[in-house]
Design an enzyme around this catalytic site. Sequence first.
Site, PDB file in Angstrom:
ATOM      1  N   LYS A 241       2.555  -6.297  -8.690  1.00  0.00           N
ATOM      2  CA  LYS A 241       1.611  -5.665  -7.822  1.00  0.00           C
ATOM      3  C   LYS A 241       0.316  -6.572  -8.141  1.00  0.00           C
ATOM      4  O   LYS A 241      -0.215  -6.641  -9.218  1.00  0.00           O
ATOM      5  CB  LYS A 241       1.428  -4.115  -8.135  1.00  0.00           C
ATOM      6  CG  LYS A 241       0.419  -3.677  -7.073  1.00  0.00           C
ATOM      7  CD  LYS A 241       0.287  -2.126  -7.560  1.00  0.00           C
ATOM      8  CE  LYS A 241      -0.792  -1.255  -6.596  1.00  0.00           C
ATOM      9  NZ  LYS A 241      -0.739   0.352  -7.358  1.00  0.00           N
TER      10      LYS A 241
ATOM     11  N   CYS B 106       1.873  -0.342  -2.273  1.00  0.00           N
ATOM     12  CA  CYS B 106       0.772   0.665  -2.166  1.00  0.00           C
ATOM     13  C   CYS B 106      -0.355   0.167  -1.677  1.00  0.00           C
ATOM     14  O   CYS B 106      -0.843  -0.416  -0.571  1.00  0.00           O
ATOM     15  CB  CYS B 106       0.752   1.324  -3.507  1.00  0.00           C
ATOM     16  SG  CYS B 106      -0.092   3.017  -3.301  1.00  0.00           S
TER      17      CYS B 106
ATOM     18  N   GLU C 174       6.741   3.672  -5.271  1.00  0.00           N
ATOM     19  CA  GLU C 174       6.160   3.249  -6.353  1.00  0.00           C
ATOM     20  C   GLU C 174       6.218   4.468  -7.614  1.00  0.00           C
ATOM     21  O   GLU C 174       6.362   5.562  -7.354  1.00  0.00           O
ATOM     22  CB  GLU C 174       4.590   3.019  -6.031  1.00  0.00           C
ATOM     23  CG  GLU C 174       3.765   2.458  -7.267  1.00  0.00           C
ATOM     24  CD  GLU C 174       2.432   2.180  -6.898  1.00  0.00           C
ATOM     25  OE1 GLU C 174       1.827   1.508  -7.371  1.00  0.00           O
ATOM     26  OE2 GLU C 174       1.804   2.906  -5.803  1.00  0.00           O
TER      27      GLU C 174
END
Length: 275
Positions: free
Chosen positions: A121, A162, A48
């Site tokens: 995301k 993440c 990321e």
Amino acid sequence: MAIRDDKRVRAAAVQMASGPNLAGNLAEVERLIGQAAEQGAELVGLPENFALMGRREADKLDVAESDGEGPIQDLLAKLASRHRIHLVAGTLPLRSENPGKVRAACLLYGPDGRRLGRYDKVHLFDVGVSPTEAYRESDTLEPGSRAVVVETELGRIGLAVCYDVRFPEQFREMARQGMEILVLPSAFTAVTGAAHWRTLVTARAIENLCFTVAPDQGGRHASGRETYGDSLIVDPWGSVLASRAKGAGVVVADLDLHRQAEIRRRFPALTHRKF
């Protein structure tokens, strides 16, 4: 799309400690992808925020690109083509319809340099990890809204990022879509990484009976933030096949999709779901 018959994929997770210099970060990306390719990697994952970890969260707005064009995306396509790899680049800032925010986009490129998929995301990191360390990604990021699995010649690759790892329902949806390999670019904080990183990554691999390639940021950044590192490649039974504690580098492991299919046949937990 035709799937290869040998069912064995050499995968690499790239670990970085990205900073506020875009050109420097991209040079490091090029170097580390080259290392992975030299070790025979066919699937390479970047962490990321590989292109920029600025001094302020808003710094990403200054390097944001339009979808499908820009120097970051051009380089990624070139590197995927040059090394004949599937490249998961997660994340880079792509412009949204909201001029004050961007999408944290994870892009998948094929070995001919064509883009095969995009995941934005979904879960944004708006948390306080300690009395002195807090984050509000929603100040600069606009969330995505869907789970993404891409069928490739290597197998079905799922993309997540993440903080998503804390929301198992997303990965159940990806398993429903046939995910075989999960690539999870991350920038886990040192505090949450020490407490939860391996447990969460391993749990997602075990419960979805998938290989998990988890490239993480690992080091101290110009903003003062420290990321955990410990980039991992985990098999469907929860065994860690490769890892790197700290610092820039590459971890490589072979993913045996034939063995995965055999585990799923003998231990068909994915077909036993009730809810």
